[in-house]
Write an enzyme that holds these catalytic residues in place. Structure first.
Site, mmCIF file in Angstrom:
data_model
loop_
_atom_site.group_PDB
_atom_site.id
_atom_site.type_symbol
_atom_site.label_atom_id
_atom_site.label_comp_id
_atom_site.label_asym_id
_atom_site.label_seq_id
_atom_site.Cartn_x
_atom_site.Cartn_y
_atom_site.Cartn_z
ATOM 1 N N SER A 181 0.845 -1.197 0.000
ATOM 2 C CA SER A 181 0.000 0.000 0.000
ATOM 3 C C SER A 181 0.872 1.235 0.000
ATOM 4 O O SER A 181 2.005 1.223 0.510
ATOM 5 C CB SER A 181 -0.900 0.010 1.235
ATOM 6 O OG SER A 181 -1.550 1.263 1.381
ATOM 7 N N TYR A 194 -2.161 -1.243 9.867
ATOM 8 C CA TYR A 194 -2.183 -1.539 8.434
ATOM 9 C C TYR A 194 -0.899 -1.050 7.776
ATOM 10 O O TYR A 194 -0.255 -1.778 7.001
ATOM 11 C CB TYR A 194 -3.402 -0.882 7.789
ATOM 12 C CG TYR A 194 -3.581 -1.226 6.337
ATOM 13 C CD1 TYR A 194 -4.003 -2.498 5.960
ATOM 14 C CD2 TYR A 194 -3.327 -0.292 5.339
ATOM 15 C CE1 TYR A 194 -4.173 -2.831 4.624
ATOM 16 C CE2 TYR A 194 -3.491 -0.611 4.003
ATOM 17 C CZ TYR A 194 -3.916 -1.886 3.650
ATOM 18 O OH TYR A 194 -4.081 -2.205 2.319
#
Length: 306
Positions: A181, A194
């Site tokens: 990401s 995350y």
């Protein structure tokens, strides 16, 4: 002292030149079909995709099948896998195998290994992942099981790579795409778990690429920003927020560009812009307040899955 400043200036210019050359590569590959259509097929007969039931994983499954590969779809929802497998076989003619597995568990890999036995796996897409919350939140307020997230975002990448890499090494070719990401590129407050788990994927992938690039194996980590998927509650699309299909088709143009890519030109530009912002700004209390208020409001206005 004068020589020192001249040396620093030359170094800055050199770094800028390297970035310009890399960016020009993106521009060239974005508008030209420089990668032969047979390249992906030359990696091997089968592609394995984790998290294939939705979003980016589903898009990779269809696109790789369109490139002539047979595909193994791995996800936890059997009904979705069966429906996707039927559609891929009908529309592309490729063979499809399905493996039901819950990557939040640690005991699924012997089962997966058995299902993959005997297949010439040329491509692995480590896509499966968990986002605790689309909305920014403090660590102690993060919902969900921490161990489940670690298994899904970290253990799955390591274990699945371990399952296929040895066979790729013996054949001296293969492609592993690990989906990370954009918020893994630096510590990102209010998305702490995350961001950290995806940062592991970045470091693991780049180090592994250096180990195996001389053995004919490409290991690439992708660091996209906003993609409209079920995990992001189908954010409305725009110049930056891409559909899963758009992202996947463009990302496959860049498989030879190096160990790390954002996967699409728009996100590469965004990454360059964000890299110019001093880290003390991104990590400040003021920026966190912006995330908690204005960015959260933006998300609420733009999610379609309400």
């Amino acid at each position: 002292m004068e020589q020192f400043f001249v040396s620093v200036g030359l170094l800055v210019c050199l770094v800028g030149l390297v970035k310009c050359i890399r960016f020009s590569q993106y521009l060239f590959l974005s508008f030209c079909k420089a990668l032969p259509r047979s390249f992906l097929r030359s990696m091997g007969q089968w592609a394995v995709i984790t998290g294939a039931g939705d979003g980016i994983g589903k898009a990779y499954s269809f696109e790789l099948a369109r490139h002539g590969l047979n595909v193994v779809l791995i996800s936890r929802t059997l009904e979705k896998l069966q429906a996707i497998a039927e559609e891929i076989e009908w529309t592309t003619g490729s063979r499809v195998k399905i493996v039901q597995a819950d990557f939040t568990r640690e005991d699924v890999y012997d089962h997966i290994k058995e299902k993959l036995k005997g297949l010439e796996i040329g491509i692995l897409v480590n896509n499966v992942g968990m986002l605790p919350s689309l909305f920014p939140s403090h660590f102690l307020s993060t919902p969900g099981e921490i161990q489940s997230l670690i298994h899904c975002n970290i253990t799955s990448v390591v274990k699945m790579t371990q399952l296929v890499l040895r066979h790729m090494e013996s054949r001296q070719r293969g492609l592993i795409l690990n989906i990370s990401s954009g918020i893994a590129l630096c510590p990102w407050p209010l998305y702490t778990l995350y961001s950290a788990s995806k940062a592991f994927v970045c470091t693991f992938s780049k180090a592994l690429h250096m180990e195996y690039r001389d053995k004919g194996i490409i290991i690439q980590v992708l660091t996209p920003y906003a993609i409209s998927t079920p995990m992001t509650k189908y954010l409305s699309t725009n110049m930056v927020t891409k559909t899963a299909d758009e992202f996947v088709k463009e990302s496959l143009k860049y498989v030879t560009i190096g160990a790390e890519t954002c996967g699409c030109l728009a996100h590469e530009i965004l990454a360059i812009i964000l890299s110019l912002i001093p880290s003390r700004v991104l990590h400040s209390s003021a920026f966190q307040r912006v995330l908690l208020t204005q960015y959260s409001d933006y998300l609420k206005r733009n999610i379609l899955d309400r």
